[in-house]
Enzyme design. Sequence first.
Site, mmCIF file in Angstrom:
data_model
loop_
_atom_site.group_PDB
_atom_site.id
_atom_site.type_symbol
_atom_site.label_atom_id
_atom_site.label_comp_id
_atom_site.label_asym_id
_atom_site.label_seq_id
_atom_site.Cartn_x
_atom_site.Cartn_y
_atom_site.Cartn_z
ATOM 1 N N HIS A 195 -11.145 -15.732 26.140
ATOM 2 C CA HIS A 195 -11.173 -17.191 26.129
ATOM 3 C C HIS A 195 -12.563 -17.770 26.339
ATOM 4 O O HIS A 195 -12.811 -18.917 25.961
ATOM 5 C CB HIS A 195 -10.225 -17.748 27.198
ATOM 6 C CG HIS A 195 -8.787 -17.668 26.811
ATOM 7 N ND1 HIS A 195 -8.039 -16.527 26.976
ATOM 8 C CD2 HIS A 195 -7.954 -18.585 26.250
ATOM 9 C CE1 HIS A 195 -6.805 -16.744 26.542
ATOM 10 N NE2 HIS A 195 -6.732 -17.978 26.089
ATOM 11 N N GLY A 196 -13.456 -17.025 26.934
ATOM 12 C CA GLY A 196 -14.784 -17.589 27.097
ATOM 13 C C GLY A 196 -15.645 -16.833 28.077
ATOM 14 O O GLY A 196 -15.175 -15.986 28.841
#
Length: 483
Positions: free
Chosen positions: A326-327
């Site tokens: 996700h990041g």
Amino acid sequence: MLFNSFDFAIFLPVVFLLYWFVFKHSLRLQNALIVVASYVFYGWWDWRFLSLILFSTLVDFLVGKQLEKEAKDNKRRLWLWLSVVVNLGFLGFFKYFNFFLENFQAAFSFFGFEIGGRALSIVLPVGISFYTFQTLSYTIDVYKRKLKPTQDFIAFAAFVSFFPQLVAGPIERATHLLPQFYRKRQFSYPLAANGCRQILWGFFKKLVIADNCAEYANLIFNNSESYSGSTLFLGALFFAFQIYGDFSGYSDIAIGTSRLFGFDLMKNFAFPYFSRDIAEFWRRWHISLSTWFRDYVYIPLGGSRGSKWGQIRNVFIIFLVSGFWHGANWTFMVWGGLNALYFLPLLLLKLNRSNMEVVAERSSFPSAKELLQMGITFILTVLAWVSFRAEDIAHAWQIYVGIFDSTLFTVPREVLSSKLLMCIVLVLFFVFVEWLGRRREFAIEYLLEAHPRWLRWSWYIFLIFLMGMFMQTEETPFIYFQF
């Protein structure tokens, strides 16, 4: 190009008319139109990033052909690794370079060594995590001989760049979507009408639920040091509905739009907030990513087979990798770790597949036990979302400490207003409609069944009215565009 933009409102009808009225007699021209339209759609943000998706498409197309030619396993593995290195190399550079550099420097600084190096001004290409995993599914399945490589570059390019789901999923498997580009497609009014219903519901989720919840989630998270425990928990609740309405809304619009062109995309959300345990939640939330990690990471690691320690290791790997996908922020790792901790007791007690059917399958209302299970699962999910939304680890910790305070049981007066109460009413209405439609592909699909036309259209007009009343004046991007 945003779905909720004036540009897309012009773009979609133009592509639709060309697709069905100009190129309807040629499958190859229809596929070519999809490629052109998809590149226009994606290049609307920054045309320079088109080179990345084109290069990835070329590499995986050629790798697929080489995998078919090679008979020796060691050479086939080399071609597979070429695809993996190219795709994950691009993803790693654009998404994680600065993260690794900063943490590498911080680690050496902790021991008294200063390491040089300057962070790069890198713009993250929209949706790179989504189309990277989509193309990887192709080469992995060809390598495993689950799929024959395509000889049709136009069809393959259309599969990689298919505009409805290009930037935020669902992450389609080549075994499911690619063959659909080989078959001649006929316009189906029932299919298109159902697609329009799903698009309508997706826009309602985004414009009415997600964007209005975002206003209060942002207010509370951005000023978290000023609020009581009850207000902080309210902010977490608003974010839970923001991210669900935003992301599942995008998936609904993508799936519905695909139906307009005769394509079937996989279901990406199955009413996850009605789950009775965390295992069920992950079978219902972002299904395309969860099943991708299950099939290409978890099962190859051994899955739930083997020793207990092996099972624990595999669970933590899959959730931490999911968080990292996700990041480039430790908060996503914490979010993944929390979900792993939630999941482990179910796995070790062999209860992770105890809730496979829809809740209250043969009843209008849940039992007391189901209601309690849903409540506990939802609260655990909301608490995990705090770390997902927080700016950094310190911010997440400050919010958790603030929530678990005696003020948790006070009335959140700091943000009370008639507008906030209306937002709560809208969320409750949304939950009610979702509950009615929980047995269907999407919530308002049940309107097809034995409901008179006047009632169906009354619903549609009412939803459009709510969108007109409560949508934000500015276009707001979808949350998962940043991933």
